[in-house]
Write a protein that holds these residues in place. Sequence first.
Motif, PDB file in Angstrom:
ATOM      1  N   MET A 100       0.831  -1.208   0.000  1.00 59.93           N
ATOM      2  CA  MET A 100       0.000   0.000   0.000  1.00 59.93           C
ATOM      3  C   MET A 100       0.863   1.254   0.000  1.00 59.93           C
ATOM      4  SD  MET A 100      -3.317  -0.255   0.003  1.00 59.93           S
ATOM      5  CE  MET A 100      -4.541  -1.525   0.259  1.00 59.93           C
ATOM      6  N   HIS A 101       1.952   1.208   0.761  1.00 60.73           N
ATOM      7  CA  HIS A 101       2.817   2.373   0.878  1.00 60.73           C
ATOM      8  C   HIS A 101       3.808   2.445  -0.274  1.00 60.73           C
ATOM      9  CE1 HIS A 101       1.759   1.574   5.294  1.00 60.73           C
ATOM     10  NE2 HIS A 101       0.882   2.408   4.781  1.00 60.73           N
ATOM     11  N   VAL A 102       4.295   1.292  -0.725  1.00 59.92           N
ATOM     12  CA  VAL A 102       5.203   1.256  -1.871  1.00 59.92           C
ATOM     13  C   VAL A 102       4.523   1.865  -3.094  1.00 59.92           C
ATOM     14  CG1 VAL A 102       6.413  -0.277  -3.489  1.00 59.92           C
ATOM     15  CG2 VAL A 102       6.522  -0.723  -1.027  1.00 59.92           C
ATOM     16  N   SER A 103       3.243   1.539  -3.291  1.00 61.17           N
ATOM     17  CA  SER A 103       2.494   2.017  -4.463  1.00 61.17           C
ATOM     18  C   SER A 103       2.055   3.467  -4.331  1.00 61.17           C
ATOM     19  CB  SER A 103       1.250   1.151  -4.665  1.00 61.17           C
ATOM     20  OG  SER A 103       0.291   1.417  -3.634  1.00 61.17           O
ATOM     21  N   GLY A 104       2.071   3.994  -3.129  1.00 53.78           N
ATOM     22  CA  GLY A 104       1.583   5.359  -2.918  1.00 53.78           C
ATOM     23  C   GLY A 104       0.092   5.429  -2.671  1.00 53.78           C
ATOM     24  N   ALA A 105      -0.584   4.280  -2.555  1.00 52.26           N
ATOM     25  CA  ALA A 105      -2.032   4.263  -2.309  1.00 52.26           C
ATOM     26  C   ALA A 105      -2.370   4.804  -0.928  1.00 52.26           C
ATOM     27  CB  ALA A 105      -2.587   2.849  -2.462  1.00 52.26           C
ATOM     28  N   ARG A 106      -1.435   4.635   0.000  1.00 49.66           N
ATOM     29  CA  ARG A 106      -1.616   5.140   1.359  1.00 49.66           C
ATOM     30  C   ARG A 106      -0.303   5.757   1.841  1.00 49.66           C
ATOM     31  NH1 ARG A 106      -4.208  -0.015   4.479  1.00 49.66           N
ATOM     32  NH2 ARG A 106      -6.391   0.301   3.994  1.00 49.66           N
ATOM     33  N   VAL A 107      -0.436   6.640   2.819  1.00 45.77           N
ATOM     34  CA  VAL A 107       0.704   7.150   3.573  1.00 45.77           C
ATOM     35  C   VAL A 107       0.551   6.648   5.001  1.00 45.77           C
ATOM     36  CG1 VAL A 107       1.094   9.192   2.147  1.00 45.77           C
ATOM     37  CG2 VAL A 107      -0.481   9.330   4.087  1.00 45.77           C
ATOM     38  N   PHE A 108       1.639   6.688   5.770  1.00 46.00           N
ATOM     39  CA  PHE A 108       1.574   6.140   7.118  1.00 46.00           C
ATOM     40  C   PHE A 108       2.303   7.024   8.113  1.00 46.00           C
ATOM     41  CE2 PHE A 108       5.492   4.475   5.376  1.00 46.00           C
ATOM     42  CZ  PHE A 108       6.384   4.586   6.434  1.00 46.00           C
ATOM     43  N   HIS A 109       1.972   6.793   9.370  1.00 47.55           N
ATOM     44  CA  HIS A 109       2.653   7.434  10.496  1.00 47.55           C
ATOM     45  C   HIS A 109       2.841   6.366  11.567  1.00 47.55           C
ATOM     46  CE1 HIS A 109       3.880  10.602  13.213  1.00 47.55           C
ATOM     47  NE2 HIS A 109       3.091  10.069  14.127  1.00 47.55           N
ATOM     48  N   VAL A 110       4.045   6.266  12.113  1.00 51.25           N
ATOM     49  CA  VAL A 110       4.359   5.262  13.127  1.00 51.25           C
ATOM     50  C   VAL A 110       4.435   5.918  14.494  1.00 51.25           C
ATOM     51  CG1 VAL A 110       6.055   3.562  13.914  1.00 51.25           C
ATOM     52  CG2 VAL A 110       5.666   3.886  11.458  1.00 51.25           C
ATOM     53  N   ARG A 111       3.758   5.317  15.476  1.00 51.61           N
ATOM     54  CA  ARG A 111       3.816   5.802  16.853  1.00 51.61           C
ATOM     55  C   ARG A 111       4.191   4.658  17.781  1.00 51.61           C
ATOM     56  NH1 ARG A 111       0.774  10.316  18.483  1.00 51.61           N
ATOM     57  NH2 ARG A 111       2.013  10.007  20.351  1.00 51.61           N
ATOM     58  N   PRO A 112       5.148   4.871  18.683  1.00 53.48           N
ATOM     59  CA  PRO A 112       5.443   3.865  19.698  1.00 53.48           C
ATOM     60  C   PRO A 112       4.235   3.712  20.625  1.00 53.48           C
ATOM     61  CG  PRO A 112       7.198   5.506  19.557  1.00 53.48           C
ATOM     62  CD  PRO A 112       6.042   6.023  18.766  1.00 53.48           C
ATOM     63  N   TRP A 113       3.946   2.472  21.027  1.00 52.20           N
ATOM     64  CA  TRP A 113       2.784   2.196  21.879  1.00 52.20           C
ATOM     65  C   TRP A 113       3.198   1.213  22.953  1.00 52.20           C
ATOM     66  CZ3 TRP A 113      -1.202  -2.035  20.952  1.00 52.20           C
ATOM     67  CH2 TRP A 113      -2.276  -1.913  21.843  1.00 52.20           C
ATOM     68  N   LEU A 114       2.996   1.578  24.185  1.00 53.32           N
ATOM     69  CA  LEU A 114       3.338   0.731  25.316  1.00 53.32           C
ATOM     70  C   LEU A 114       2.062   0.112  25.875  1.00 53.32           C
ATOM     71  CD1 LEU A 114       5.787  -0.050  27.168  1.00 53.32           C
ATOM     72  CD2 LEU A 114       4.935   1.703  28.734  1.00 53.32           C
ATOM     73  N   ILE A 115       1.993  -1.213  25.875  1.00 55.38           N
ATOM     74  CA  ILE A 115       0.841  -1.898  26.470  1.00 55.38           C
ATOM     75  C   ILE A 115       1.143  -2.111  27.945  1.00 55.38           C
ATOM     76  CG2 ILE A 115      -0.563  -3.975  26.557  1.00 55.38           C
ATOM     77  CD1 ILE A 115       0.004  -4.437  23.653  1.00 55.38           C
ATOM     78  N   ASN A 116       0.289  -1.581  28.783  1.00 54.52           N
ATOM     79  CA  ASN A 116       0.385  -1.789  30.230  1.00 54.52           C
ATOM     80  C   ASN A 116      -0.789  -2.575  30.774  1.00 54.52           C
ATOM     81  OD1 ASN A 116       2.845  -0.639  30.851  1.00 54.52           O
ATOM     82  ND2 ASN A 116       1.993   1.388  31.186  1.00 54.52           N
ATOM     83  N   GLU A 117      -1.990  -2.267  30.308  1.00 54.68           N
ATOM     84  CA  GLU A 117      -3.194  -2.876  30.861  1.00 54.68           C
ATOM     85  C   GLU A 117      -3.996  -3.545  29.743  1.00 54.68           C
ATOM     86  OE1 GLU A 117      -2.173   1.094  32.577  1.00 54.68           O
ATOM     87  OE2 GLU A 117      -3.166   0.653  30.704  1.00 54.68           O
ATOM     88  N   GLY A 118      -4.884  -4.443  30.155  1.00 57.19           N
ATOM     89  CA  GLY A 118      -5.781  -5.100  29.216  1.00 57.19           C
ATOM     90  C   GLY A 118      -5.792  -6.607  29.439  1.00 57.19           C
TER      91      GLY A 118
END
Length: 134
Positions: A100-118
């Motif tokens: 999806m990103h290689v083709s340019g169909a979508r752009v992305f944003h990466v965010r670090p996520w810490l799982i603590n609960e659940g």
Amino acid sequence: MSADENPKAVPVGAVMEASAGMLQKQLYAIFTTPTDGLGPVFANMEAHLAFQVQLEADGILYAAGPMWTDDEQSWEGEGMVIVRAKSRAEATEVAERDPMHVSGARVFHVRPWLINEGSVNLRLDYSTQKFTIN
């Protein structure tokens, strides 16, 4: 911190200290958004899903799926992919390989996520050999 303080950011170390007894599983969330409508998204869907399945087989993919509109009535092509990675840079490299990103169909944003609960609930019925994840 006093009641009068309202910080805009807290250092990671302080968060880690405050949640020391919790899971503290570091993952990375990739938010992906269409660049030019759904046509290019659908054109790349088969390759994208094959890529996701391979990430799953390789133990990189934690979870992924579409994100509905706020009214929960439709899909505008957005998605979220959660990956296991050693760093944000490594997670970005994973996202950059998505068709999806290689083709340019979508752009992305990466965010670090810490799982603590659940929790994850898994039910396995022996007689039918079926399972349910809640």
